[in-house]
Design a protein around this motif. Structure first.
Motif, PDB file in Angstrom:
ATOM      1  N   THR A 240       0.824  -1.210   0.000  1.00  9.52           N
ATOM      2  CA  THR A 240       0.000   0.000   0.000  1.00  9.52           C
ATOM      3  C   THR A 240       0.858   1.261   0.000  1.00  9.52           C
ATOM      4  OG1 THR A 240      -1.813  -1.144   1.115  1.00  9.52           O
ATOM      5  CG2 THR A 240      -1.784   1.254   1.278  1.00  9.52           C
ATOM      6  N   ALA A 241       1.859   1.303   0.854  1.00 12.71           N
ATOM      7  CA  ALA A 241       2.713   2.498   0.946  1.00 12.71           C
ATOM      8  C   ALA A 241       3.440   2.755  -0.366  1.00 12.71           C
ATOM      9  CB  ALA A 241       3.712   2.333   2.081  1.00 12.71           C
ATOM     10  N   THR A 242       3.944   1.692  -0.978  1.00 12.35           N
ATOM     11  CA  THR A 242       4.653   1.836  -2.249  1.00 12.35           C
ATOM     12  C   THR A 242       3.726   2.410  -3.313  1.00 12.35           C
ATOM     13  OG1 THR A 242       6.026  -0.063  -1.665  1.00 12.35           O
ATOM     14  CG2 THR A 242       6.012   0.604  -3.983  1.00 12.35           C
ATOM     15  N   THR A 243       2.518   1.879  -3.370  1.00 12.93           N
ATOM     16  CA  THR A 243       1.528   2.358  -4.344  1.00 12.93           C
ATOM     17  C   THR A 243       1.243   3.840  -4.136  1.00 12.93           C
ATOM     18  OG1 THR A 243       0.528   0.173  -4.479  1.00 12.93           O
ATOM     19  CG2 THR A 243      -0.819   2.034  -5.219  1.00 12.93           C
ATOM     20  N   TRP A 244       1.002   4.241  -2.887  1.00  9.11           N
ATOM     21  CA  TRP A 244       0.690   5.641  -2.609  1.00  9.11           C
ATOM     22  C   TRP A 244       1.863   6.566  -2.940  1.00  9.11           C
ATOM     23  CZ3 TRP A 244      -3.434   8.640  -1.467  1.00  9.11           C
ATOM     24  CH2 TRP A 244      -4.648   7.981  -1.322  1.00  9.11           C
ATOM     25  N   LYS A 245       3.070   6.141  -2.610  1.00  9.66           N
ATOM     26  CA  LYS A 245       4.243   6.966  -2.925  1.00  9.66           C
ATOM     27  C   LYS A 245       4.354   7.187  -4.427  1.00  9.66           C
ATOM     28  CE  LYS A 245       8.487   8.767  -2.647  1.00  9.66           C
ATOM     29  NZ  LYS A 245       8.630   9.690  -3.739  1.00  9.66           N
ATOM     30  N   LEU A 246       4.181   6.130  -5.202  1.00  8.86           N
ATOM     31  CA  LEU A 246       4.264   6.243  -6.660  1.00  8.86           C
ATOM     32  C   LEU A 246       3.151   7.135  -7.211  1.00  8.86           C
ATOM     33  CD1 LEU A 246       5.179   2.544  -7.511  1.00  8.86           C
ATOM     34  CD2 LEU A 246       6.700   4.541  -7.584  1.00  8.86           C
ATOM     35  N   GLU A 247       1.959   6.985  -6.679  1.00  4.92           N
ATOM     36  CA  GLU A 247       0.824   7.801  -7.143  1.00  4.92           C
ATOM     37  C   GLU A 247       0.988   9.277  -6.763  1.00  4.92           C
ATOM     38  OE1 GLU A 247      -1.550   6.934  -9.235  1.00  4.92           O
ATOM     39  OE2 GLU A 247      -0.883   4.854  -9.317  1.00  4.92           O
ATOM     40  N   LEU A 248       1.507   9.549  -5.570  1.00  8.19           N
ATOM     41  CA  LEU A 248       1.771  10.939  -5.173  1.00  8.19           C
ATOM     42  C   LEU A 248       2.787  11.582  -6.109  1.00  8.19           C
ATOM     43  CD1 LEU A 248       1.977  10.509  -1.308  1.00  8.19           C
ATOM     44  CD2 LEU A 248       0.303  11.934  -2.511  1.00  8.19           C
ATOM     45  N   ASP A 249       3.819  10.818  -6.472  1.00  2.00           N
ATOM     46  CA  ASP A 249       4.850  11.338  -7.368  1.00  2.00           C
ATOM     47  C   ASP A 249       4.294  11.660  -8.755  1.00  2.00           C
ATOM     48  OD1 ASP A 249       6.764  11.168  -5.389  1.00  2.00           O
ATOM     49  OD2 ASP A 249       7.654   9.310  -6.142  1.00  2.00           O
ATOM     50  N   LYS A 250       3.281  10.922  -9.196  1.00  2.00           N
ATOM     51  CA  LYS A 250       2.705  11.123 -10.533  1.00  2.00           C
ATOM     52  C   LYS A 250       1.638  12.208 -10.563  1.00  2.00           C
ATOM     53  CE  LYS A 250       1.122   7.045 -11.489  1.00  2.00           C
ATOM     54  NZ  LYS A 250       0.626   5.791 -12.069  1.00  2.00           N
ATOM     55  N   ASP A 251       1.001  12.479  -9.443  1.00  2.00           N
ATOM     56  CA  ASP A 251      -0.163  13.359  -9.425  1.00  2.00           C
ATOM     57  C   ASP A 251       0.227  14.831  -9.583  1.00  2.00           C
ATOM     58  OD1 ASP A 251      -2.389  15.026  -7.994  1.00  2.00           O
ATOM     59  OD2 ASP A 251      -3.282  13.066  -8.469  1.00  2.00           O
ATOM     60  N   ALA A 252      -0.413  15.512 -10.498  1.00  2.00           N
ATOM     61  CA  ALA A 252      -0.091  16.911 -10.798  1.00  2.00           C
ATOM     62  C   ALA A 252      -0.271  17.826  -9.586  1.00  2.00           C
ATOM     63  CB  ALA A 252      -0.957  17.406 -11.957  1.00  2.00           C
ATOM     64  N   PHE A 253      -1.263  17.561  -8.737  1.00  3.07           N
ATOM     65  CA  PHE A 253      -1.516  18.385  -7.559  1.00  3.07           C
ATOM     66  C   PHE A 253      -0.311  18.389  -6.617  1.00  3.07           C
ATOM     67  CE2 PHE A 253      -3.031  18.966  -3.192  1.00  3.07           C
ATOM     68  CZ  PHE A 253      -3.754  20.140  -3.305  1.00  3.07           C
ATOM     69  N   PHE A 254       0.373  17.264  -6.535  1.00  2.00           N
ATOM     70  CA  PHE A 254       1.476  17.126  -5.585  1.00  2.00           C
ATOM     71  C   PHE A 254       2.865  17.299  -6.211  1.00  2.00           C
ATOM     72  CE2 PHE A 254      -1.956  14.684  -3.475  1.00  2.00           C
ATOM     73  CZ  PHE A 254      -2.015  15.417  -2.297  1.00  2.00           C
ATOM     74  N   THR A 255       2.930  17.776  -7.458  1.00  2.00           N
ATOM     75  CA  THR A 255       4.230  17.897  -8.119  1.00  2.00           C
ATOM     76  C   THR A 255       5.157  18.887  -7.432  1.00  2.00           C
ATOM     77  OG1 THR A 255       3.314  19.485  -9.691  1.00  2.00           O
ATOM     78  CG2 THR A 255       3.486  17.181 -10.421  1.00  2.00           C
ATOM     79  N   ASN A 256       4.614  19.883  -6.754  1.00  2.00           N
ATOM     80  CA  ASN A 256       5.453  20.863  -6.057  1.00  2.00           C
ATOM     81  C   ASN A 256       5.748  20.466  -4.614  1.00  2.00           C
ATOM     82  OD1 ASN A 256       5.683  22.551  -8.268  1.00  2.00           O
ATOM     83  ND2 ASN A 256       3.740  23.552  -7.811  1.00  2.00           N
ATOM     84  N   HIS A 257       5.394  19.257  -4.251  1.00  2.00           N
ATOM     85  CA  HIS A 257       5.630  18.760  -2.899  1.00  2.00           C
ATOM     86  C   HIS A 257       6.784  17.758  -2.909  1.00  2.00           C
ATOM     87  CE1 HIS A 257       1.479  20.142  -2.740  1.00  2.00           C
ATOM     88  NE2 HIS A 257       1.566  20.170  -1.429  1.00  2.00           N
ATOM     89  N   ARG A 258       7.622  17.834  -1.908  1.00  2.00           N
ATOM     90  CA  ARG A 258       8.635  16.794  -1.710  1.00  2.00           C
ATOM     91  C   ARG A 258       8.003  15.760  -0.793  1.00  2.00           C
ATOM     92  NH1 ARG A 258      14.347  19.586  -0.556  1.00  2.00           N
ATOM     93  NH2 ARG A 258      15.188  18.295  -2.204  1.00  2.00           N
ATOM     94  N   VAL A 259       8.188  14.500  -1.124  1.00  2.00           N
ATOM     95  CA  VAL A 259       7.610  13.424  -0.323  1.00  2.00           C
ATOM     96  C   VAL A 259       8.738  12.638   0.330  1.00  2.00           C
ATOM     97  CG1 VAL A 259       6.136  11.375  -0.333  1.00  2.00           C
ATOM     98  CG2 VAL A 259       5.625  13.271  -1.891  1.00  2.00           C
ATOM     99  N   TYR A 260       8.744  12.634   1.662  1.00  2.00           N
ATOM    100  CA  TYR A 260       9.733  11.859   2.408  1.00  2.00           C
ATOM    101  C   TYR A 260       9.106  10.522   2.787  1.00  2.00           C
ATOM    102  CZ  TYR A 260      12.720  10.245   6.208  1.00  2.00           C
ATOM    103  OH  TYR A 260      13.524   9.490   7.006  1.00  2.00           O
TER     104      TYR A 260
END
Length: 198
Positions: free
Chosen positions: A16-36
């Protein structure tokens, strides 16, 4: 964005975590966010290995390099000696692979507080045995640290019906957008997704 997830890089993990991390990285809304994503970094611990994810261990990331270095020296191994000495004489506050994982997580949460729009994204997964959404042991500690620091927490309840869906992502984006629109002033936790009834 600081992720709080069940450890997800082992054979028995849900993914689940891997899926969410990959989806956050792809989503245009979150492109200006760094994800740790803490699961991908090797970290130490300032206590006994058996206490690493026990809520009863008092460390909430406020341990010092000297304390942690001394603990490593007591291991009486070559890696323990090297890492103990390096920790004791490190001046940098930036986490390394030798840093206690709780201290590292706290450091990243503090960093997100300095960024006005930073927050913790907590994935709360469904436990089929317990028949409810449950945090992992480490996540309980992360939640406690975030609470002490006053970090905004968005909890996404997942896994009973699906680990990820565009609908869940839309719910999260709407909640984050509303928080941004209100000037990021309300620091109360927000829950979205398959929220369990009280």
């Amino acid at each position: 964005i600081i992720l709080s997830v069940r450890y997800s890089l082992q054979e028995t993990s849900s993914g689940t975590a891997t899926t969410w991390k990959l989806e956050l990285d792809k989503d245009a809304f979150f492109t200006n966010h760094r994800v740790y994503w803490p699961s991908i970094y090797s970290k130490g611990f300032c206590g006994c290995k058996d206490d690493m994810t026990k809520l009863s261990h008092p460390c909430r990331g406020d341990c010092c390099n000297r304390q942690h270095g001394t603990k490593n020296l007591q291991l009486r191994t070559a890696p323990g000696l090297i890492s103990g000495v390096m920790l004791m004489f490190t001046c940098s506050k930036r986490p390394t692979v030798r840093t206690c994982w709780r201290k590292s997580y706290r450091w990243h949460l503090c960093k997100t507080l300095r960024r006005r729009r930073g927050f913790m994204l907590q994935l709360v997964e469904w436990d089929p045995d317990a028949q409810l959404h449950v945090l992992g042991d480490g996540q309980c500690i992360e939640e406690n640290i975030a609470e002490v620091l006053g970090v905004k927490v968005f909890s996404v309840y997942v896994g009973q019906y699906r680990a990820f869906s565009p609908t869940l992502m839309s719910e999260l984006k709407a909640a984050v957008s509303n928080w941004y629109a209100d000037g990021c002033l309300n620091m109360d936790p927000v829950a979205v997704g398959e929220v369990d009834p009280l």
